[in-house]
Structure formats: structure tokens, C-alpha cells
Design a protein around this motif. Structure first.
Motif, PDB file in Angstrom:
ATOM      1  N   GLY A  73     -28.818  67.904 -41.556  1.00  0.00           N
ATOM      2  CA  GLY A  73     -28.627  66.536 -40.892  1.00  0.00           C
ATOM      3  C   GLY A  73     -29.920  65.778 -41.483  1.00  0.00           C
ATOM      4  N   ALA A  74     -30.339  64.869 -40.303  1.00  0.00           N
ATOM      5  CA  ALA A  74     -31.577  63.904 -40.603  1.00  0.00           C
ATOM      6  C   ALA A  74     -32.741  64.602 -41.009  1.00  0.00           C
ATOM      7  CB  ALA A  74     -31.713  63.102 -39.424  1.00  0.00           C
ATOM      8  N   GLY A  75     -32.623  66.038 -41.034  1.00  0.00           N
ATOM      9  CA  GLY A  75     -33.724  66.494 -41.571  1.00  0.00           C
ATOM     10  C   GLY A  75     -34.251  66.391 -43.011  1.00  0.00           C
ATOM     11  N   LEU A 114     -37.977  71.684 -58.637  1.00  0.00           N
ATOM     12  CA  LEU A 114     -37.805  71.446 -56.982  1.00  0.00           C
ATOM     13  C   LEU A 114     -36.230  71.530 -56.927  1.00  0.00           C
ATOM     14  CD1 LEU A 114     -39.572  68.093 -56.800  1.00  0.00           C
ATOM     15  CD2 LEU A 114     -40.603  70.250 -56.250  1.00  0.00           C
ATOM     16  N   TYR A 115     -35.841  72.448 -55.879  1.00  0.00           N
ATOM     17  CA  TYR A 115     -34.414  72.810 -55.515  1.00  0.00           C
ATOM     18  C   TYR A 115     -34.199  72.344 -53.972  1.00  0.00           C
ATOM     19  CZ  TYR A 115     -29.988  74.896 -54.364  1.00  0.00           C
ATOM     20  OH  TYR A 115     -28.788  75.303 -53.863  1.00  0.00           O
ATOM     21  N   LEU A 116     -33.239  71.547 -53.710  1.00  0.00           N
ATOM     22  CA  LEU A 116     -32.740  71.339 -52.417  1.00  0.00           C
ATOM     23  C   LEU A 116     -31.408  71.717 -52.097  1.00  0.00           C
ATOM     24  CD1 LEU A 116     -32.710  69.194 -49.832  1.00  0.00           C
ATOM     25  CD2 LEU A 116     -31.687  67.625 -51.198  1.00  0.00           C
ATOM     26  N   LEU A 117     -31.540  72.348 -50.818  1.00  0.00           N
ATOM     27  CA  LEU A 117     -29.958  72.993 -50.202  1.00  0.00           C
ATOM     28  C   LEU A 117     -30.051  72.155 -49.068  1.00  0.00           C
ATOM     29  CD1 LEU A 117     -27.767  74.685 -50.405  1.00  0.00           C
ATOM     30  CD2 LEU A 117     -29.273  76.464 -49.327  1.00  0.00           C
ATOM     31  N   PHE A 118     -29.073  71.191 -49.106  1.00  0.00           N
ATOM     32  CA  PHE A 118     -28.787  70.315 -47.885  1.00  0.00           C
ATOM     33  C   PHE A 118     -27.560  70.564 -46.974  1.00  0.00           C
ATOM     34  CE2 PHE A 118     -27.267  65.672 -46.941  1.00  0.00           C
ATOM     35  CZ  PHE A 118     -27.721  65.583 -45.828  1.00  0.00           C
ATOM     36  N   GLY A 119     -27.390  70.885 -45.693  1.00  0.00           N
ATOM     37  CA  GLY A 119     -26.422  71.069 -44.916  1.00  0.00           C
ATOM     38  C   GLY A 119     -26.052  70.249 -44.058  1.00  0.00           C
ATOM     39  N   VAL A 120     -24.793  69.994 -43.737  1.00  0.00           N
ATOM     40  CA  VAL A 120     -24.038  69.141 -42.791  1.00  0.00           C
ATOM     41  C   VAL A 120     -22.922  69.638 -42.404  1.00  0.00           C
ATOM     42  CG1 VAL A 120     -25.082  66.773 -43.509  1.00  0.00           C
ATOM     43  CG2 VAL A 120     -23.160  67.463 -44.589  1.00  0.00           C
ATOM     44  N   ARG A 121     -22.153  69.054 -41.337  1.00  0.00           N
ATOM     45  CA  ARG A 121     -20.987  69.769 -40.746  1.00  0.00           C
ATOM     46  C   ARG A 121     -19.805  69.214 -41.810  1.00  0.00           C
ATOM     47  NH1 ARG A 121     -21.646  69.277 -34.349  1.00  0.00           N
ATOM     48  NH2 ARG A 121     -23.222  70.997 -34.197  1.00  0.00           N
ATOM     49  N   HIS A 122     -19.583  68.195 -41.542  1.00  0.00           N
ATOM     50  CA  HIS A 122     -18.603  67.628 -42.278  1.00  0.00           C
ATOM     51  C   HIS A 122     -18.791  66.620 -43.547  1.00  0.00           C
ATOM     52  CE1 HIS A 122     -16.401  68.787 -38.664  1.00  0.00           C
ATOM     53  NE2 HIS A 122     -17.075  68.007 -38.035  1.00  0.00           N
ATOM     54  N   TYR A 159     -30.020  70.361 -56.877  1.00  0.00           N
ATOM     55  CA  TYR A 159     -29.564  70.209 -55.416  1.00  0.00           C
ATOM     56  C   TYR A 159     -28.264  70.901 -55.076  1.00  0.00           C
ATOM     57  CZ  TYR A 159     -26.582  66.171 -55.997  1.00  0.00           C
ATOM     58  OH  TYR A 159     -25.672  65.273 -56.383  1.00  0.00           O
ATOM     59  N   ASP A 160     -28.013  71.308 -53.954  1.00  0.00           N
ATOM     60  CA  ASP A 160     -26.718  71.757 -53.549  1.00  0.00           C
ATOM     61  C   ASP A 160     -26.569  71.340 -52.233  1.00  0.00           C
ATOM     62  OD1 ASP A 160     -25.273  73.416 -55.534  1.00  0.00           O
ATOM     63  OD2 ASP A 160     -27.130  74.526 -55.372  1.00  0.00           O
ATOM     64  N   ILE A 161     -25.131  70.804 -51.871  1.00  0.00           N
ATOM     65  CA  ILE A 161     -24.683  70.440 -50.417  1.00  0.00           C
ATOM     66  C   ILE A 161     -23.820  71.508 -50.140  1.00  0.00           C
ATOM     67  CG2 ILE A 161     -23.832  68.681 -49.154  1.00  0.00           C
ATOM     68  CD1 ILE A 161     -24.576  66.700 -51.288  1.00  0.00           C
ATOM     69  N   THR A 162     -24.131  71.880 -48.749  1.00  0.00           N
ATOM     70  CA  THR A 162     -22.971  72.763 -48.100  1.00  0.00           C
ATOM     71  C   THR A 162     -22.631  72.469 -46.874  1.00  0.00           C
ATOM     72  OG1 THR A 162     -22.671  75.073 -47.240  1.00  0.00           O
ATOM     73  CG2 THR A 162     -24.783  74.121 -47.006  1.00  0.00           C
ATOM     74  N   LEU A 163     -21.338  72.319 -46.558  1.00  0.00           N
ATOM     75  CA  LEU A 163     -20.686  71.972 -45.508  1.00  0.00           C
ATOM     76  C   LEU A 163     -20.482  73.172 -44.432  1.00  0.00           C
ATOM     77  CD1 LEU A 163     -17.964  69.417 -46.798  1.00  0.00           C
ATOM     78  CD2 LEU A 163     -20.171  68.971 -46.146  1.00  0.00           C
ATOM     79  N   SER A 164     -20.662  72.944 -43.287  1.00  0.00           N
ATOM     80  CA  SER A 164     -20.469  74.164 -42.313  1.00  0.00           C
ATOM     81  C   SER A 164     -19.158  74.053 -41.914  1.00  0.00           C
ATOM     82  CB  SER A 164     -21.544  74.267 -41.277  1.00  0.00           C
ATOM     83  OG  SER A 164     -21.406  73.108 -40.495  1.00  0.00           O
ATOM     84  N   ARG A 165     -18.418  72.742 -41.778  1.00  0.00           N
ATOM     85  CA  ARG A 165     -17.079  72.882 -41.150  1.00  0.00           C
ATOM     86  C   ARG A 165     -16.357  71.887 -42.468  1.00  0.00           C
ATOM     87  NH1 ARG A 165     -18.218  71.667 -34.884  1.00  0.00           N
ATOM     88  NH2 ARG A 165     -19.800  73.333 -34.961  1.00  0.00           N
ATOM     89  N   PRO A 166     -15.889  72.335 -43.482  1.00  0.00           N
ATOM     90  CA  PRO A 166     -15.162  71.539 -44.409  1.00  0.00           C
ATOM     91  C   PRO A 166     -13.833  71.498 -44.124  1.00  0.00           C
ATOM     92  CG  PRO A 166     -15.321  74.093 -45.201  1.00  0.00           C
ATOM     93  CD  PRO A 166     -16.397  73.697 -43.965  1.00  0.00           C
ATOM     94  N   LEU A 192     -38.822  73.444 -44.855  1.00  0.00           N
ATOM     95  CA  LEU A 192     -37.584  73.572 -43.797  1.00  0.00           C
ATOM     96  C   LEU A 192     -37.715  72.498 -42.793  1.00  0.00           C
ATOM     97  CD1 LEU A 192     -37.833  77.294 -43.170  1.00  0.00           C
ATOM     98  CD2 LEU A 192     -37.233  76.197 -45.298  1.00  0.00           C
ATOM     99  N   CYS A 193     -36.569  71.469 -42.822  1.00  0.00           N
ATOM    100  CA  CYS A 193     -36.663  70.497 -41.711  1.00  0.00           C
ATOM    101  C   CYS A 193     -35.050  70.406 -41.426  1.00  0.00           C
ATOM    102  CB  CYS A 193     -37.179  69.304 -42.426  1.00  0.00           C
ATOM    103  SG  CYS A 193     -37.268  68.053 -41.065  1.00  0.00           S
TER     104      CYS A 193
END
Ligand SMILES: Cc1cc2nc3c(=O)[nH]c(=O)nc-3n(C[C@H](O)[C@H](O)[C@H](O)COP(=O)(O)OP(=O)(O)OC[C@H]3O[C@@H](n4cnc5c(N)ncnc54)[C@H](O)[C@@H]3O)c2cc1C
Length: 233
Positions: free
Chosen positions: A116-118, A139-147, A169-176, A204-205
Motif C-alpha cells: 500500500g502507501a508503504g 535494486l528489486y522491489l516487491l509491491f503488494g496491494v489488494r486489488h 520490480y514485481d507487483i502482487t495482488l492479494s485479492r485479484p 520493508l514498509c
């Protein structure tokens, strides 16, 4: 110029929604406001003869001309309602800078994990490193949001990756909820095993449970505690 927390009066230059319930706000930067990438400010909110203080990370870099904030709006939150109703040219009281979520200068490769806003302080650190530290290896970023509708700054991440190939980077959706999503699904912690093991520092944020789970996993994997930087929202 001082890096000790100081009270400043600023004003809103722009305000826009960048995702569902997520605002990007630009504030005029006081000429003597100096900070390090990853730090935050306190916003002073006067309401009903009371004063409330809420912390917000700076997503801009120390060399940007504006201050940028990224605000996740909570239902009926005091800070959230303040930012929902604030308008361009309104004044705003900020105090800062604060925080030790700071990059320790040229240090090999880093992994960033945000939910999220992290992503706000991590965007500041990423841009600061990529634009100014030519020695960084990866540098590698893993960014998680719900939808899918919660994703923001995807265009910025893509631009950074194109301009600086050492950043991925990769983005992961916890509720796709859509078949059109081709990226990762599930929690960020479920994808960490795919990240490079030789990373020197971890940043980590985000929400407390993510930070706790990821911290435990990377400590179990052998990362020394002094190479893990945390900011919990
Ligand atoms: C170092 C740091 C940096 C941060 N950086 C950012 C950032 O960059 N972006 C960002 O979006 N956030 C950031 N935060 C979080 C931010 O400071 C606020 O905590 C967040 O925005 C919520 O504040 P609020 O005033 O809107 O909600 P609050 O008024 O604090 O309320 C939080 C939630 O609880 C609910 N609530 C409040 N009181 C009650 C009650 N009595 N019963 C039930 N529910 C209740 C509200 O409806 C709301 O949904 C940061 C926090 C820290 C510590």
C-alpha cells in the motif's frame, strides 16, 4: 539549513487520486526544509479546538523542488478526512523531518518490500539511489496491494525500470478479481523466495503483519538484523 525537526507552513500545489482511496499531494517546499530519502513529516491538524498529529512519509527525493506525499484514505480517519477535504492553495502545517528509514549509502544490492502507501518512502529511496548513486548493483522491489484498482505509480516504476536496468520490480495482488492480471498473486511474503539471496540490505514498509512476516522470513534465511530497515504504518 537544519535537519532537526522544525515546524513549517506550506501550501498545497496539487492533489490527485492515483488509485482507489489513494491521494498524491504536492506541497510547496520551504526553502530551508532539508531531509533524507525515506524520512517522514508530521502533519498538524486543528479540529474542534483540538490538535491532532499524523505522520506521512515523503515520497519525493531530497533534490525535488516540491514535497510529495502519498495518502491512503481510511474511512473516517482524522488525517484521511483532512486530506479528503484539503484544496489546492490551502495552507498546511508540517513538522519534520523525522525517521531512520534511511539508505546507508553505496552498499551493493537492496531488496525493497512495500504494501500500500508503504511504497511512499521506498519511492523516495529508490529514486534517490538510482538518480544519484552510480555504484549500486541491483535494486528489486516487491509491491503488494489488494486489488488491481489499488495499484498506483505503476507508470513510474516502469519508467524507472526502463531508464535504470539495474532496477526491477514485481507487483502482487492479494485479492485479484480479474483474469486480466498477469502479475503475481498472493501476499508479498509468499514471493520472497524468488528474490536474489545475495541482497545486502532489505527495506520493508507497510502494514505491521507484512513487516513482521517478511522480517522473520529473511532473518530465518540468514540476513543479519542490522541489514534490515523497517517502517510500519
Ligand atoms: C512513520 C509513519 C509514516 C507514515 N506514512 C504514511 C504515508 O506515507 N501514507 C499514509 O497513508 N499513511 C502513513 N502513515 C499512517 C498515518 O500516519 C495514519 O496513521 C493513517 O493515515 C491513518 O490516520 P487517520 O488519521 O486517517 O486515521 P485515524 O483517525 O488514526 O483512524 C484510523 C482508522 O481507525 C478508525 N477508527 C478511529 N477511531 C476509531 C474507533 N474509536 N473505533 C473504531 N475505529 C476507529 C478510523 O475510521 C480509521 O479507519 C504513516 C505512519 C507512520 C507511523
Amino acid at each position: 539549513m537544519s535537519t532537526h525537526p522544525t515546524m513549517y507552513t506550506s501550501h498545497v500545489i496539487s492533489k490527485k487520486y492515483i488509485a482507489q482511496d489513494t491521494l498524491e499531494i504536492h506541497l510547496a517546499r520551504p526553502s530551508d526544509f532539508v531531509f533524507q530519502a525515506g524520512q517522514f513529516v508530521q502533519v498538524i491538524i486543528e479540529q474542534d479546538d483540538r490538535q491532532f498529529v499524523r505522520s506521512y512519509s515523503l515520497s519525493s527525493t531530497p533534490t525535488d523542488s516540491d514535497i510529495e506525499l502519498c495518502i491512503k484514505l481510511m474511512p473516517e480517519g482524522i488525517g484521511s478526512n483532512f486530506f479528503r477535504s484539503i484544496e489546492v492553495e490551502n495552507t498546511i502545517q508540517i513538522r519534520g523531518p523525522y525517521g531512520r528509514f534511511i539508505y546507508p549509502s553505496s552498499d551493493g544490492s537492496c531488496i525493497f518490500v512495500a504494501t500500500g502507501a508503504g511504497l511512499a518512502p521506498i519511492m523516495s529511496i529508490l529514486r534517490d539511489i538510482l538518480e544519484h548513486d552510480k555504484t549500486i548493483q541491483s535494486l528489486y522491489l516487491l509491491f503488494g496491494v489488494r486489488h488491481m484498482s489499488d495499484i498506483f505509480w505503476h507508470d513510474r516504476l516502469e519508467e524507472l525500470h526502463t531508464k535504470f536496468p539495474q532496477f526491477s520490480y514485481d507487483i502482487t495482488l492479494s485479492r485479484p478479481e480479474s483474469d486480466t492480471w498477469n502479475g503475481f498473486t498472493g501476499r508479498v511474503v509468499d514471493h520472497l523466495y524468488k528474490t536474489p539471496r545475495e541482497a545486502k540490505n532489505f527495506f520493508l514498509c507497510g502494514n505491521p503483519s507484512m513487516v513482521q512476516d517478511v522480517r522473520k522470513l529473511i532473518i530465518d534465511r540468514g540476513t543479519p538484523q542490522n541489514q534490515i530497515y523497517l517502517e510500519v504504518f
